[in-house]
Write an enzyme that holds these catalytic residues in place. Structure first.
Site, PDB file in Angstrom:
ATOM      1  N   SER A   1       0.802  -1.233   0.000  1.00 18.49           N
ATOM      2  CA  SER A   1       0.000   0.000   0.000  1.00 18.49           C
ATOM      3  C   SER A   1       0.825   1.269   0.000  1.00 18.49           C
ATOM      4  CB  SER A   1      -0.935   0.025   1.210  1.00 18.49           C
ATOM      5  OG  SER A   1      -0.178   0.060   2.402  1.00 18.49           O
TER       6      SER A   1
ATOM      7  N   ASP B   1      -3.815   8.149   7.541  1.00 15.55           N
ATOM      8  CA  ASP B   1      -4.564   7.252   8.414  1.00 15.55           C
ATOM      9  C   ASP B   1      -3.567   6.619   9.377  1.00 15.55           C
ATOM     10  OD1 ASP B   1      -3.347   5.063   7.115  1.00 15.55           O
ATOM     11  OD2 ASP B   1      -5.114   4.558   5.926  1.00 15.55           O
TER      12      ASP B   1
ATOM     13  N   HIS C   1      -0.612   5.034   7.188  1.00 19.94           N
ATOM     14  CA  HIS C   1      -0.075   5.581   5.933  1.00 19.94           C
ATOM     15  C   HIS C   1       0.185   7.081   6.014  1.00 19.94           C
ATOM     16  CE1 HIS C   1      -2.475   1.970   4.811  1.00 19.94           C
ATOM     17  NE2 HIS C   1      -1.368   1.715   4.145  1.00 19.94           N
TER      18      HIS C   1
END
Length: 362
Positions: A44, A336, A339
């Site tokens: 990610s 978040d 991240h």
């Protein structure tokens, strides 16, 4: 999730006294494409939306994700905006975003100058991708083989082979192997099979095998990304009850140790694999400096994230209905709980591009 979703380079003597906007300009130093394409593997930290197309709970194709992206669109990037590989592409004079291979909006024409095979939640270890039912690295490499065939059909063998051999390949993963696999409570997990040092060695072997396979497929220019200070991710700090919500030092120590082992593997493979030019892009020190001294980089908040309460939310828990989300993500190091914000991505990518990638591949 995040591996930052990491050639050793010396930090400049006073890098952190520079005005923050200078870092932001580094990624925009466009002086003509030095490589014909940016091709991305990983998790990610660099997923541009491939998880949108698979059956997994780990998605981010909804607001407020992407609210600061071009057009305000949630693309499936785990950020409020762009991810590091988008900035790397732009810095090499290519397009400002690298599209996801599984995104039906794009075709081989779009992928000729850059393509992303990354999947949020994956790792070097196949067992890691199984935890959240995401795309394992072997499957990312299968998609790459398919892409090679499509590119040759589209451009002809000579032009396609030039692009494939001269492209910069960015490989960014590893954090999930530790945080979502080894240190998690997965039944029968790797922790019951390995000490953490043994697991580091196991992952380095897997990484070396994957790079060797890519080399066999014609890949020559590789940036292997090291781990970030993963003990300082807001989620890890939130759950560090007995450590007064400070960074989890054990996780940070593992990141440093693992990055050192990756560096040795990079040096070894450069000697052993003909024509390979691989560098280690290690974000650890700069990222840790940003977290420790956020105001030096124009941030206000480093311990918690912008989205929702910023303590534990990501993916579906970070959604448009949550009233706690901050109004200005550029004041936050993290978007978040796992991240970075677009601004952090830009600072890290700009620094690594200037210090590592452009010197090695321009």
């Amino acid at each position: 999730m995040h591996s930052m979703a990491r050639m050793h380079f010396p930090l400049p003597s006073r890098p952190f006294l520079l005005l923050p906007h200078l870092f932001l300009l580094l990624a925009a130093t466009v002086c003509g494409a030095k490589v014909p394409a940016i091709i991305v593997f990983g998790d990610s930290s660099v997923d541009a939306g491939n998880n949108n197309a698979i059956s997994t709970f780990l998605k981010s194709n909804f607001r407020p994700y992407g609210r600061d992206f071009i057009g305000g669109q949630p693309t499936g990037r785990f950020s409020n905006g762009r991810v590091p590989t988008d900035f790397i592409s732009e810095a090499f004079g290519l397009k400002p975003t690298v599209p996801a291979y599984l995104d039906p909006m794009y075709s081989i024409k779009d992928f000729a100058t850059g393509v992303c095979f990354a999947s949020a939640g994956t790792g070097y270890d196949n067992a890691t991708s199984n935890v959240l039912n995401v795309i394992p690295m072997w499957k990312e490499m299968e998609y790459y083989k398919e892409y090679q065939q499509k590119l040759r059909s589209y451009l002809g063998d000579d032009k396609a082979n030039f692009i494939l051999s001269e492209a910069l390949y960015v490989v960014s993963l590893g954090t999930n192997d530790f945080l979502e696999n080894y240190y998690s409570s997965v039944p029968g997990g790797r922790r019951s099979q390995f000490t953490v040092r043994q697991y580091e060695d196991f992952l380095v072997e897997l990484a070396a095998g994957q790079i060797t396979e890519l080399h066999r497929l014609g890949v020559r220019k590789v940036s292997l990304t090291g781990l970030p200070p993963m003990g300082c991710l807001p989620l890890e700090r939130t759950t560090n009850f007995f450590g007064f919500n400070e960074c989890v030092q054990e996780y940070n120590n593992v990141a440093v140790e693992f990055n050192g082992k990756l560096r040795k593997a990079v040096n070894r493979m450069n000697r052993q694999l003909p024509g390979l030019r691989m560098v280690l892009s290690d974000p650890y020190e700069l990222f840790l400096e940003i977290i420790r001294k956020p105001s030096s980089f124009g941030f206000n908040v480093a311990q918690r994230a912008c989205c929702a309460t910023g303590l534990y939310e990501m993916s579906y828990m970070c959604n448009q209905q949550n009233l706690f989300t901050c109004t200005d993500a550029s004041k936050y190091v993290f978007w978040d709980s796992f991240h970075p914000t677009e601004k952090t991505n830009q600072i890290l990518a700009g620094y690594l591009t200037k210090e590592v990638l452009l010197p090695a591949f321009s």
